[in-house]
Design a protein around this motif. Structure first.
Motif, PDB file in Angstrom:
ATOM      1  N   LEU A  24       0.829  -1.205   0.000  1.00  0.00           N
ATOM      2  CA  LEU A  24       0.000   0.000   0.000  1.00  0.00           C
ATOM      3  C   LEU A  24       0.864   1.257   0.000  1.00  0.00           C
ATOM      4  O   LEU A  24       0.544   2.235  -0.698  1.00  0.00           O
ATOM      5  CB  LEU A  24      -0.919  -0.027   1.222  1.00  0.00           C
ATOM      6  CG  LEU A  24      -2.143   0.884   1.212  1.00  0.00           C
ATOM      7  CD1 LEU A  24      -2.914   0.783  -0.096  1.00  0.00           C
ATOM      8  CD2 LEU A  24      -3.050   0.560   2.386  1.00  0.00           C
ATOM      9  N   ILE A  25       1.959   1.251   0.752  1.00  0.00           N
ATOM     10  CA  ILE A  25       2.873   2.394   0.730  1.00  0.00           C
ATOM     11  C   ILE A  25       3.388   2.636  -0.691  1.00  0.00           C
ATOM     12  O   ILE A  25       3.482   3.790  -1.142  1.00  0.00           O
ATOM     13  CB  ILE A  25       4.054   2.169   1.701  1.00  0.00           C
ATOM     14  CG1 ILE A  25       3.561   2.215   3.153  1.00  0.00           C
ATOM     15  CG2 ILE A  25       5.165   3.186   1.468  1.00  0.00           C
ATOM     16  CD1 ILE A  25       3.064   3.569   3.604  1.00  0.00           C
ATOM     17  N   GLU A  26       3.672   1.585  -1.409  1.00  0.00           N
ATOM     18  CA  GLU A  26       4.190   1.742  -2.782  1.00  0.00           C
ATOM     19  C   GLU A  26       3.165   2.383  -3.716  1.00  0.00           C
ATOM     20  O   GLU A  26       3.521   3.198  -4.556  1.00  0.00           O
ATOM     21  CB  GLU A  26       4.659   0.396  -3.333  1.00  0.00           C
ATOM     22  CG  GLU A  26       5.916  -0.133  -2.663  1.00  0.00           C
ATOM     23  CD  GLU A  26       7.061   0.876  -2.684  1.00  0.00           C
ATOM     24  OE1 GLU A  26       7.363   1.424  -3.755  1.00  0.00           O
ATOM     25  OE2 GLU A  26       7.641   1.119  -1.601  1.00  0.00           O
ATOM     26  N   VAL A  27       1.881   2.033  -3.568  1.00  0.00           N
ATOM     27  CA  VAL A  27       0.886   2.634  -4.462  1.00  0.00           C
ATOM     28  C   VAL A  27       0.550   4.065  -4.038  1.00  0.00           C
ATOM     29  O   VAL A  27      -0.048   4.821  -4.816  1.00  0.00           O
ATOM     30  CB  VAL A  27      -0.410   1.780  -4.566  1.00  0.00           C
ATOM     31  CG1 VAL A  27      -0.087   0.402  -5.093  1.00  0.00           C
ATOM     32  CG2 VAL A  27      -1.162   1.717  -3.259  1.00  0.00           C
ATOM     33  N   LEU A  28       0.945   4.443  -2.812  1.00  0.00           N
ATOM     34  CA  LEU A  28       0.741   5.834  -2.390  1.00  0.00           C
ATOM     35  C   LEU A  28       1.819   6.766  -2.935  1.00  0.00           C
ATOM     36  O   LEU A  28       1.586   7.973  -3.057  1.00  0.00           O
ATOM     37  CB  LEU A  28       0.727   5.926  -0.857  1.00  0.00           C
ATOM     38  CG  LEU A  28      -0.416   5.218  -0.128  1.00  0.00           C
ATOM     39  CD1 LEU A  28      -0.238   5.381   1.378  1.00  0.00           C
ATOM     40  CD2 LEU A  28      -1.779   5.739  -0.572  1.00  0.00           C
ATOM     41  N   ARG A  29       2.980   6.238  -3.256  1.00  0.00           N
ATOM     42  CA  ARG A  29       4.088   7.102  -3.698  1.00  0.00           C
ATOM     43  C   ARG A  29       3.731   7.935  -4.929  1.00  0.00           C
ATOM     44  O   ARG A  29       4.007   9.148  -4.957  1.00  0.00           O
ATOM     45  CB  ARG A  29       5.346   6.270  -3.951  1.00  0.00           C
ATOM     46  CG  ARG A  29       5.906   5.641  -2.684  1.00  0.00           C
ATOM     47  CD  ARG A  29       7.250   4.972  -2.931  1.00  0.00           C
ATOM     48  NE  ARG A  29       7.668   4.171  -1.796  1.00  0.00           N
ATOM     49  CZ  ARG A  29       8.224   4.638  -0.692  1.00  0.00           C
ATOM     50  NH1 ARG A  29       8.432   5.950  -0.577  1.00  0.00           N
ATOM     51  NH2 ARG A  29       8.578   3.831   0.292  1.00  0.00           N
ATOM     52  N   PRO A  30       3.098   7.351  -5.971  1.00  0.00           N
ATOM     53  CA  PRO A  30       2.726   8.183  -7.124  1.00  0.00           C
ATOM     54  C   PRO A  30       1.724   9.279  -6.771  1.00  0.00           C
ATOM     55  O   PRO A  30       1.756  10.364  -7.372  1.00  0.00           O
ATOM     56  CB  PRO A  30       2.120   7.174  -8.116  1.00  0.00           C
ATOM     57  CG  PRO A  30       2.653   5.847  -7.703  1.00  0.00           C
ATOM     58  CD  PRO A  30       2.818   5.917  -6.219  1.00  0.00           C
ATOM     59  N   ASP A  84      -6.444   0.870  -6.816  1.00  0.00           N
ATOM     60  CA  ASP A  84      -7.312  -0.307  -6.751  1.00  0.00           C
ATOM     61  C   ASP A  84      -7.198  -1.034  -5.418  1.00  0.00           C
ATOM     62  O   ASP A  84      -8.194  -1.575  -4.912  1.00  0.00           O
ATOM     63  CB  ASP A  84      -6.972  -1.274  -7.895  1.00  0.00           C
ATOM     64  CG  ASP A  84      -7.445  -0.764  -9.251  1.00  0.00           C
ATOM     65  OD1 ASP A  84      -8.296   0.155  -9.282  1.00  0.00           O
ATOM     66  OD2 ASP A  84      -6.958  -1.269 -10.277  1.00  0.00           O
ATOM     67  N   ARG A  85      -6.003  -1.080  -4.836  1.00  0.00           N
ATOM     68  CA  ARG A  85      -5.830  -1.756  -3.554  1.00  0.00           C
ATOM     69  C   ARG A  85      -6.730  -1.157  -2.477  1.00  0.00           C
ATOM     70  O   ARG A  85      -7.271  -1.863  -1.624  1.00  0.00           O
ATOM     71  CB  ARG A  85      -4.371  -1.690  -3.095  1.00  0.00           C
ATOM     72  CG  ARG A  85      -3.462  -2.690  -3.769  1.00  0.00           C
ATOM     73  CD  ARG A  85      -2.059  -2.642  -3.187  1.00  0.00           C
ATOM     74  NE  ARG A  85      -1.188  -3.624  -3.809  1.00  0.00           N
ATOM     75  CZ  ARG A  85      -1.060  -4.879  -3.404  1.00  0.00           C
ATOM     76  NH1 ARG A  85      -1.747  -5.282  -2.346  1.00  0.00           N
ATOM     77  NH2 ARG A  85      -0.248  -5.710  -4.019  1.00  0.00           N
ATOM     78  N   LEU A  86      -6.888   0.152  -2.513  1.00  0.00           N
ATOM     79  CA  LEU A  86      -7.747   0.796  -1.523  1.00  0.00           C
ATOM     80  C   LEU A  86      -9.218   0.574  -1.826  1.00  0.00           C
ATOM     81  O   LEU A  86     -10.036   0.447  -0.911  1.00  0.00           O
ATOM     82  CB  LEU A  86      -7.435   2.289  -1.452  1.00  0.00           C
ATOM     83  CG  LEU A  86      -6.193   2.651  -0.636  1.00  0.00           C
ATOM     84  CD1 LEU A  86      -5.846   4.114  -0.801  1.00  0.00           C
ATOM     85  CD2 LEU A  86      -6.411   2.311   0.833  1.00  0.00           C
TER      86      LEU A  86
END
Length: 200
Positions: A24-30, A84-86
């Motif tokens: 989840l941290i990785e998809v927040l970076r963008p 999408d993960r969220l």
């Protein structure tokens, strides 16, 4: 994972394992690159101690004119899409087909906190607010729908998910403090709180 119910709040302890938290941290970076964190100002001119940004159709801002949802970041760009993960997490804990239209991202540094408040800028309170904790522990305080009543507190850990619906939807809640560097998820420490909401 365990489920606690306090004052109508559903608290899913350990909902996200460490691998899911890191993903989840990785998809927040963008999101953070596209829509950088900013420091909001509350009506009256006081700077909030948290920094924030948003994803989705709408983002939430605070300034001297009040609190509201807007379609653009203060720097003018549109908000990035909710990952999408969220969206999968939202459906997993709510069972709703209706998708959230906003994801607020609040970053709590060493001295940040959030006073007791209600989430009431949305149009339909029948939809819950879903809150995700990542990083350092946060002391979460819960009241009822009246300001100044009795409250209860619980430490939220990285990977915990809270669903605020039903009687808890308009309950006062806040974060009194964080235990800085209690988690290794964020290299520089701090707590990220994500809240998913239906706005319209």
């Amino acid at each position: 994972m365990s489920l606690l119910r306090l004052r109508g709040f559903e608290i899913h302890k350990g909902y996200l394992d460490l691998a899911s938290q890191r993903a989840l941290i990785e998809v927040l970076r963008p999101i953070l690159r596209t829509a950088p964190l900013f420091s909001p100002t509350a009506p009256g001119g006081r700077k909030l101690s948290v920094r924030m940004t948003s994803a989705g159709k709408f983002g939430w801002i605070a300034d001297e004119t009040g609190y509201r949802y807007v379609e653009n970041h203060p720097k003018g760009m549109g908000w990035p899409a909710i990952p999408d993960r969220l969206l999968e997490l939202w459906h997993g804990v709510t069972g709703l087909q209706r998708q959230p239209e906003s994801c607020l991202l609040n970053y709590f540094g060493p001295d940040a906190k959030m006073g007791l408040h209600q989430d009431k800028d949305e149009a339909d309170f029948s939809f819950p607010v879903v809150s995700v904790s990542l990083g350092d522990d946060g002391l979460f305080r819960m009241g009822d729908t009246r300001r100044g009543g009795k409250t209860d507190s619980i430490w939220l850990n990285s990977g915990d998910v809270v669903v605020m619906g039903g009687a808890a939807r308009l309950a006062y809640h806040g974060v009194d403090r964080i235990r800085f560097q209690s988690s290794r998820l964020l290299p520089k420490g701090g707590r990220i709180n994500l809240t998913l909401r239906v706005v319209t």
